[in-house]
Design a protein around this motif. Structure first.
Motif, mmCIF file in Angstrom:
data_model
loop_
_atom_site.group_PDB
_atom_site.id
_atom_site.type_symbol
_atom_site.label_atom_id
_atom_site.label_comp_id
_atom_site.label_asym_id
_atom_site.label_seq_id
_atom_site.Cartn_x
_atom_site.Cartn_y
_atom_site.Cartn_z
ATOM 1 N N UNK A 91 0.835 -1.202 0.000
ATOM 2 C CA UNK A 91 0.000 0.000 0.000
ATOM 3 C C UNK A 91 0.870 1.252 0.000
ATOM 4 N N UNK A 92 1.966 1.213 0.755
ATOM 5 C CA UNK A 92 2.884 2.359 0.774
ATOM 6 C C UNK A 92 3.485 2.573 -0.605
ATOM 7 N N UNK A 93 3.874 1.486 -1.269
ATOM 8 C CA UNK A 93 4.395 1.611 -2.632
ATOM 9 C C UNK A 93 3.339 2.143 -3.589
ATOM 10 N N UNK A 94 2.108 1.762 -3.353
ATOM 11 C CA UNK A 94 1.031 2.134 -4.259
ATOM 12 C C UNK A 94 0.689 3.610 -4.156
ATOM 13 N N UNK A 95 0.557 4.113 -2.916
ATOM 14 C CA UNK A 95 0.054 5.477 -2.725
ATOM 15 C C UNK A 95 0.976 6.384 -1.919
ATOM 16 N N UNK A 96 2.137 5.887 -1.536
ATOM 17 C CA UNK A 96 3.105 6.748 -0.870
ATOM 18 C C UNK A 96 2.964 6.836 0.633
ATOM 19 N N UNK A 97 1.912 6.260 1.198
ATOM 20 C CA UNK A 97 1.742 6.238 2.652
ATOM 21 C C UNK A 97 0.900 5.026 3.027
ATOM 22 N N UNK A 98 0.884 4.716 4.318
ATOM 23 C CA UNK A 98 0.110 3.579 4.791
ATOM 24 C C UNK A 98 -1.261 3.949 5.317
ATOM 25 N N UNK A 99 -1.676 5.203 5.144
ATOM 26 C CA UNK A 99 -2.944 5.654 5.722
ATOM 27 C C UNK A 99 -4.123 4.804 5.265
ATOM 28 N N UNK A 101 -4.143 1.761 4.254
ATOM 29 C CA UNK A 101 -4.080 0.417 4.847
ATOM 30 C C UNK A 101 -4.801 0.407 6.195
ATOM 31 N N UNK A 102 -4.476 1.375 7.042
ATOM 32 C CA UNK A 102 -5.071 1.402 8.380
ATOM 33 C C UNK A 102 -6.555 1.757 8.320
ATOM 34 N N UNK A 103 -6.938 2.555 7.341
ATOM 35 C CA UNK A 103 -8.343 2.913 7.185
ATOM 36 C C UNK A 103 -9.187 1.708 6.767
ATOM 37 N N UNK A 104 -8.638 0.876 5.901
ATOM 38 C CA UNK A 104 -9.395 -0.253 5.364
ATOM 39 C C UNK A 104 -9.262 -1.518 6.204
ATOM 40 N N UNK A 105 -8.246 -1.574 7.053
ATOM 41 C CA UNK A 105 -7.944 -2.794 7.806
ATOM 42 C C UNK A 105 -8.869 -2.919 9.015
ATOM 43 N N UNK A 106 -10.073 -3.396 8.778
ATOM 44 C CA UNK A 106 -11.103 -3.389 9.820
ATOM 45 C C UNK A 106 -10.860 -4.404 10.921
ATOM 46 N N UNK A 107 -10.106 -5.479 10.646
ATOM 47 C CA UNK A 107 -9.891 -6.483 11.691
ATOM 48 C C UNK A 107 -8.530 -6.356 12.367
ATOM 49 N N UNK A 108 -7.742 -5.356 11.986
ATOM 50 C CA UNK A 108 -6.512 -5.038 12.701
ATOM 51 C C UNK A 108 -5.383 -6.029 12.554
#
Length: 273
Positions: A91-99, A101-108
């Motif tokens: 995700x960081x490679x895709x959009x430059x940050x991990x934001x 990832x954490x927004x979509x990662x509902x189960x942690x």
């Protein structure tokens, strides 16, 4: 795309030149190592495609993306190892940050499932993440990821290591394609379980001498496979040594040796895609 194509050509030429120099420096070089030259120069290369830019205006519109793929197809193209998950580094490679990832990662947990992504965003939202200037279209600088996704979906020949098509190699791209042991075996041209300077130079180039100094523990002029693992040496550290400008990417020829190594890994039946 043209710039990336030219860079790929330079990488192949740089690799071939490095291998030829190694051949000239040792009359005892095995014929097997010469195969590296042919493989390195014959590897699949990224080629320009205008398939996603349907109207040929040099911009990628939402309509063009909607007509070319679904969100699920895009996620499958990004899932390099085929396990059905996307990880934070991707995700960081895709959009430059991990934001995101954490927004979509509902189960942690440590990955995103396709369902998590599809529940949290639409293809339109996905497109908008690349539209950095918010003008509603993707210019060449913004569109290279979408072009890569399109090429992957449509089986267009792409650079075998540069998974996101940005014209440079990241640590993730190198480490996700090969292991340190695979690299060492690929470099061991005569299969004698030790690496001489000429064999190492295929990958390390100008860093060969320092690697020999660090890893040749008995100073016999060769680095055994066991010695290659000493002093906590790893593929990640090899990457760092080749990253001469400390950019966290291998570019402008820094990673050219990995292409020769990768070709030989494939020849021996190893590697992951």
């Amino acid at each position: 795309m043209i710039k990336r194509f030219c860079l790929t050509i330079r990488l192949r030429l740089h690799t071939a030149q490095r291998l030829v120099v190694s051949r000239q420096e040792s009359s005892a070089m095995t014929p097997f190592l010469l195969l590296f030259v042919a493989l390195a120069t014959a590897s699949p290369m990224k080629r320009q495609t205008t398939g996603l830019d349907a109207d040929g205006d040099g911009m990628i519109s939402k309509e063009e993306v909607f007509n070319a793929m679904s969100l699920h197809e895009a996620l499958m193209a990004l899932d390099r190892d085929g396990d059905g998950f996307l990880y934070l580094p991707q995700i960081i490679e895709l959009w430059g940050s991990g934001d995101k990832f954490y927004e979509l990662n509902t189960d942690g947990d440590d990955h995103l499932t396709f369902r998590e992504v599809e529940n949290g965003m639409t293809l339109s939202d996905f497109y908008d993440e690349f539209d950095f200037n918010g003008d509603g279209t993707l210019d060449a600088a913004e569109a290279y990821q979408m072009n890569f996704i399109y090429d992957t979906i449509n089986n267009v020949v792409v650079d075998p290591l540069d998974s996101n098509g940005d014209g440079k190699l990241s640590r993730l791209e190198v480490l996700s394609h090969m292991t340190y042991n695979e690299v060492l075996r690929a470099l061991d041209a005569n299969d004698d379980q030790q690496l001489g300077p000429n064999e190492l130079r295929v990958l390390l180039g100008g860093e060969t001498g320092q690697f020999m100094d660090d890893q040749d523990n008995d100073d016999d002029g060769f680095v055994t496979i066991q010695e290659a693992h000493s002093h906590r040496m790893s593929l990640g550290r090899i990457f760092d040594r080749l990253d001469l400008d400390d950019s966290n990417y291998l570019e402008q020829g820094e990673g050219s040796g990995f292409y020769a190594v990768w070709d030989n890994i494939l020849l021996s039946g190893g590697g992951s895609n």
